[in-house]
Design a protein around this motif. Structure first.
Motif, PDB file in Angstrom:
ATOM      1  N   GLU A  66       0.869  -1.020  -0.234  1.00 15.61           N
ATOM      2  CA  GLU A  66      -0.144  -0.011  -0.142  1.00 15.61           C
ATOM      3  C   GLU A  66       1.070   1.108   0.061  1.00 15.61           C
ATOM      4  OE1 GLU A  66      -3.930  -1.682   2.398  1.00 15.61           O
ATOM      5  OE2 GLU A  66      -2.315  -0.899   3.395  1.00 15.61           O
ATOM      6  N   GLN A  67       1.976   1.170   0.628  1.00 15.08           N
ATOM      7  CA  GLN A  67       2.775   2.223   0.824  1.00 15.08           C
ATOM      8  C   GLN A  67       3.387   2.448  -0.562  1.00 15.08           C
ATOM      9  OE1 GLN A  67       6.061   1.533   3.540  1.00 15.08           O
ATOM     10  NE2 GLN A  67       4.540   1.831   5.231  1.00 15.08           N
ATOM     11  N   ASN A  68       3.542   1.411  -1.476  1.00 13.41           N
ATOM     12  CA  ASN A  68       4.338   1.590  -2.861  1.00 13.41           C
ATOM     13  C   ASN A  68       3.142   2.218  -3.576  1.00 13.41           C
ATOM     14  OD1 ASN A  68       6.807   0.940  -2.183  1.00 13.41           O
ATOM     15  ND2 ASN A  68       6.544  -1.330  -2.840  1.00 13.41           N
ATOM     16  N   LEU A  69       1.875   1.747  -3.556  1.00 10.08           N
ATOM     17  CA  LEU A  69       0.811   2.070  -4.283  1.00 10.08           C
ATOM     18  C   LEU A  69       0.550   3.487  -4.103  1.00 10.08           C
ATOM     19  CD1 LEU A  69      -1.749  -0.595  -4.041  1.00 10.08           C
ATOM     20  CD2 LEU A  69      -0.469   0.041  -6.116  1.00 10.08           C
ATOM     21  N   PHE A  70       0.556   3.999  -2.585  1.00  8.25           N
ATOM     22  CA  PHE A  70       0.450   5.477  -2.269  1.00  8.25           C
ATOM     23  C   PHE A  70       1.482   6.372  -3.180  1.00  8.25           C
ATOM     24  CE2 PHE A  70       0.671   9.199   0.128  1.00  8.25           C
ATOM     25  CZ  PHE A  70      -0.619   9.425   0.370  1.00  8.25           C
ATOM     26  N   GLY A  71       2.763   5.902  -3.148  1.00  9.03           N
ATOM     27  CA  GLY A  71       3.795   6.686  -4.216  1.00  9.03           C
ATOM     28  C   GLY A  71       3.528   6.657  -5.434  1.00  9.03           C
ATOM     29  N   PRO A  88       7.435  -1.047 -11.015  1.00  7.93           N
ATOM     30  CA  PRO A  88       6.238  -0.579 -10.393  1.00  7.93           C
ATOM     31  C   PRO A  88       5.283  -1.675  -9.998  1.00  7.93           C
ATOM     32  CG  PRO A  88       6.496   0.142 -12.578  1.00  7.93           C
ATOM     33  CD  PRO A  88       7.664  -0.642 -12.280  1.00  7.93           C
ATOM     34  N   CYS A  89       5.206  -2.746 -10.921  1.00  3.16           N
ATOM     35  CA  CYS A  89       4.261  -4.029 -10.704  1.00  3.16           C
ATOM     36  C   CYS A  89       5.012  -5.139  -9.756  1.00  3.16           C
ATOM     37  CB  CYS A  89       3.835  -4.267 -11.947  1.00  3.16           C
ATOM     38  SG  CYS A  89       3.233  -2.949 -12.994  1.00  3.16           S
ATOM     39  N   MET A  90       6.107  -5.044  -8.978  1.00  7.20           N
ATOM     40  CA  MET A  90       6.641  -6.044  -8.530  1.00  7.20           C
ATOM     41  C   MET A  90       6.160  -6.214  -7.141  1.00  7.20           C
ATOM     42  SD  MET A  90      10.623  -6.385  -8.230  1.00  7.20           S
ATOM     43  CE  MET A  90      11.295  -7.724  -7.306  1.00  7.20           C
ATOM     44  N   ALA A  95      -3.753  -9.376 -10.016  1.00  9.41           N
ATOM     45  CA  ALA A  95      -4.806  -8.117 -10.374  1.00  9.41           C
ATOM     46  C   ALA A  95      -4.475  -6.993  -9.984  1.00  9.41           C
ATOM     47  CB  ALA A  95      -6.188  -8.698  -9.533  1.00  9.41           C
ATOM     48  N   VAL A  96      -3.787  -6.607  -9.024  1.00  9.95           N
ATOM     49  CA  VAL A  96      -3.330  -5.296  -8.614  1.00  9.95           C
ATOM     50  C   VAL A  96      -2.103  -4.789  -9.653  1.00  9.95           C
ATOM     51  CG1 VAL A  96      -2.248  -3.841  -6.686  1.00  9.95           C
ATOM     52  CG2 VAL A  96      -3.891  -5.455  -6.088  1.00  9.95           C
ATOM     53  N   ALA A  97      -1.362  -5.672  -9.972  1.00  7.41           N
ATOM     54  CA  ALA A  97      -0.400  -5.649 -10.756  1.00  7.41           C
ATOM     55  C   ALA A  97      -0.729  -5.227 -12.276  1.00  7.41           C
ATOM     56  CB  ALA A  97       0.817  -6.555 -11.081  1.00  7.41           C
ATOM     57  N   LYS A  98      -2.083  -5.778 -12.735  1.00  7.60           N
ATOM     58  CA  LYS A  98      -2.493  -5.437 -13.754  1.00  7.60           C
ATOM     59  C   LYS A  98      -3.225  -4.134 -13.835  1.00  7.60           C
ATOM     60  CE  LYS A  98      -5.874  -7.128 -17.155  1.00  7.60           C
ATOM     61  NZ  LYS A  98      -6.135  -5.648 -17.750  1.00  7.60           N
ATOM     62  N   GLN A  99      -3.977  -3.649 -12.579  1.00  6.27           N
ATOM     63  CA  GLN A  99      -4.527  -2.273 -12.414  1.00  6.27           C
ATOM     64  C   GLN A  99      -3.340  -1.501 -12.621  1.00  6.27           C
ATOM     65  OE1 GLN A  99      -7.528  -1.669 -12.040  1.00  6.27           O
ATOM     66  NE2 GLN A  99      -7.603   0.419 -11.372  1.00  6.27           N
ATOM     67  N   THR A 127       5.467  10.272 -20.850  1.00 11.30           N
ATOM     68  CA  THR A 127       6.455   9.085 -20.981  1.00 11.30           C
ATOM     69  C   THR A 127       6.811   8.396 -19.682  1.00 11.30           C
ATOM     70  OG1 THR A 127       7.518  10.318 -22.750  1.00 11.30           O
ATOM     71  CG2 THR A 127       8.876   8.398 -21.709  1.00 11.30           C
ATOM     72  N   ILE A 128       6.784   7.129 -19.735  1.00 12.07           N
ATOM     73  CA  ILE A 128       7.310   6.466 -18.404  1.00 12.07           C
ATOM     74  C   ILE A 128       8.473   5.411 -18.723  1.00 12.07           C
ATOM     75  CG2 ILE A 128       6.401   4.518 -16.993  1.00 12.07           C
ATOM     76  CD1 ILE A 128       3.315   5.821 -17.188  1.00 12.07           C
ATOM     77  N   LEU A 129       9.361   5.653 -18.026  1.00 12.81           N
ATOM     78  CA  LEU A 129      10.547   4.601 -18.080  1.00 12.81           C
ATOM     79  C   LEU A 129      10.451   3.925 -17.154  1.00 12.81           C
ATOM     80  CD1 LEU A 129      13.166   7.014 -19.194  1.00 12.81           C
ATOM     81  CD2 LEU A 129      11.693   5.517 -20.869  1.00 12.81           C
ATOM     82  N   TYR A 130      10.409   2.513 -16.967  1.00 14.87           N
ATOM     83  CA  TYR A 130      10.534   1.816 -15.744  1.00 14.87           C
ATOM     84  C   TYR A 130      11.181   0.461 -16.203  1.00 14.87           C
ATOM     85  CZ  TYR A 130       6.875  -1.394 -18.262  1.00 14.87           C
ATOM     86  OH  TYR A 130       6.107  -2.094 -19.045  1.00 14.87           O
ATOM     87  N   THR A 131      11.940  -0.250 -14.988  1.00 10.89           N
ATOM     88  CA  THR A 131      12.531  -1.610 -14.926  1.00 10.89           C
ATOM     89  C   THR A 131      11.469  -2.331 -14.889  1.00 10.89           C
ATOM     90  OG1 THR A 131      12.940  -1.283 -12.616  1.00 10.89           O
ATOM     91  CG2 THR A 131      14.494  -0.169 -14.066  1.00 10.89           C
ATOM     92  N   THR A 132      11.805  -3.611 -15.131  1.00 15.07           N
ATOM     93  CA  THR A 132      10.921  -4.932 -14.713  1.00 15.07           C
ATOM     94  C   THR A 132      11.762  -6.122 -14.663  1.00 15.07           C
ATOM     95  OG1 THR A 132       9.065  -6.119 -15.372  1.00 15.07           O
ATOM     96  CG2 THR A 132      10.225  -5.171 -17.021  1.00 15.07           C
TER      97      THR A 132
END
Length: 168
Positions: A66-71, A88-90, A95-99, A127-132
Motif C-alpha cells: 500500500e505504501q508503494n501504491l500510495f507513492g 512498479p508492478c513488482m 490483479a493489482v499489478a494489472k491495475q 512518457t514512462i520509463l521503468y524497470t521490470t
C-alpha cells in the motif's frame, strides 16, 4: 522529510498549490489504485476532526504494498510529463499489478489520469520509463534489454541492446 506531512500534504506534494486543493482528483486516483479506504483519513484531516500531529501517523498503518501504491498515487496526482519507476508492478498480486499497468498505459495515452475528459489534446505527451524483472512487458511500446559486461574486475558496466518486441 516526506513522511512528516499529513496524508493530503503528501498526496499533493509537488502539485501546483491551490487553496483549497481540489480533492476530487486525488480521491479518484486513490480509488483507481485500490486505496479508497484511506480517503477517510484525508476527510478527517480536512474537516479538522484529527489533530495535526495525529494526522501524520497515517503511513504506519499501511502495508508495504500500500505504501508503494500510495507513492504511485502521489506521482499520478502530480501528473508529470516523465516518470521513471523501478519495478512498479513488482510484489503485487496479479490483479493489482494489472491495475497498475493499466493506469500506467492510461497515464501515457490520456496524458494524465482522472483529468477532465476531452482535454487530452491540450496537455503535453507523457512518457514512462521503468524497470521490470519480467523478460517482456505487455504494456511497453519498446523494450531495451540491459546486460552486464565487464571491461575489468574493478568496473562493472552495462550495455544496452534494443530488441524489437516479439523477437525474444
Amino acid at each position: 522529510q516526506i513522511l512528516d506531512r499529513t496524508m493530503l500534504q503528501n498526496l499533493t506534494l509537488g502539485c501546483p498549490s491551490a487553496e483549497p486543493p481540489d480533492l476530487d482528483r486525488p480521491k479518484a486516483i486513490l480509488k483507481e489504485l485500490l486505496l479508497e479506504k484511506y480517503w477517510q483519513e484525508v476527510e478527517a484531516e480536512t474537516s479538522g476532526a484529527v489533530r495535526k500531529q495525529e494526522s501524520k501517523q497515517w503511513f504506519k498503518s499501511m502495508t508495504h504494498s500500500e505504501q508503494n501504491l500510495f507513492g504511485l498515487a502521489r506521482a499520478f496526482t502530480m501528473n508529470p510529463e516523465v516518470m521513471i519507476l523501478d519495478s512498479p508492478c513488482m510484489h503485487y498480486q496479479e490483479a493489482v499489478a494489472k491495475q497498475v499497468e493499466d493506469l500506467l498505459v492510461r497515464h501515457v495515452r490520456q496524458r494524465g489520469i482522472c483529468l477532465p475528459a476531452g482535454s487530452e489534446t491540450h496537455r503535453r505527451p507523457r512518457t514512462i520509463l521503468y524497470t521490470t524483472q519480467a523478460s517482456t512487458s505487455r504494456i511497453a511500446d519498446s523494450i531495451v534489454y540491459l546486460k552486464p559486461y565487464w571491461t575489468d574486475k574493478k568496473h562493472n558496466t552495462w550495455t544496452a541492446s534494443n530488441v524489437p518486441p516479439g523477437s525474444v
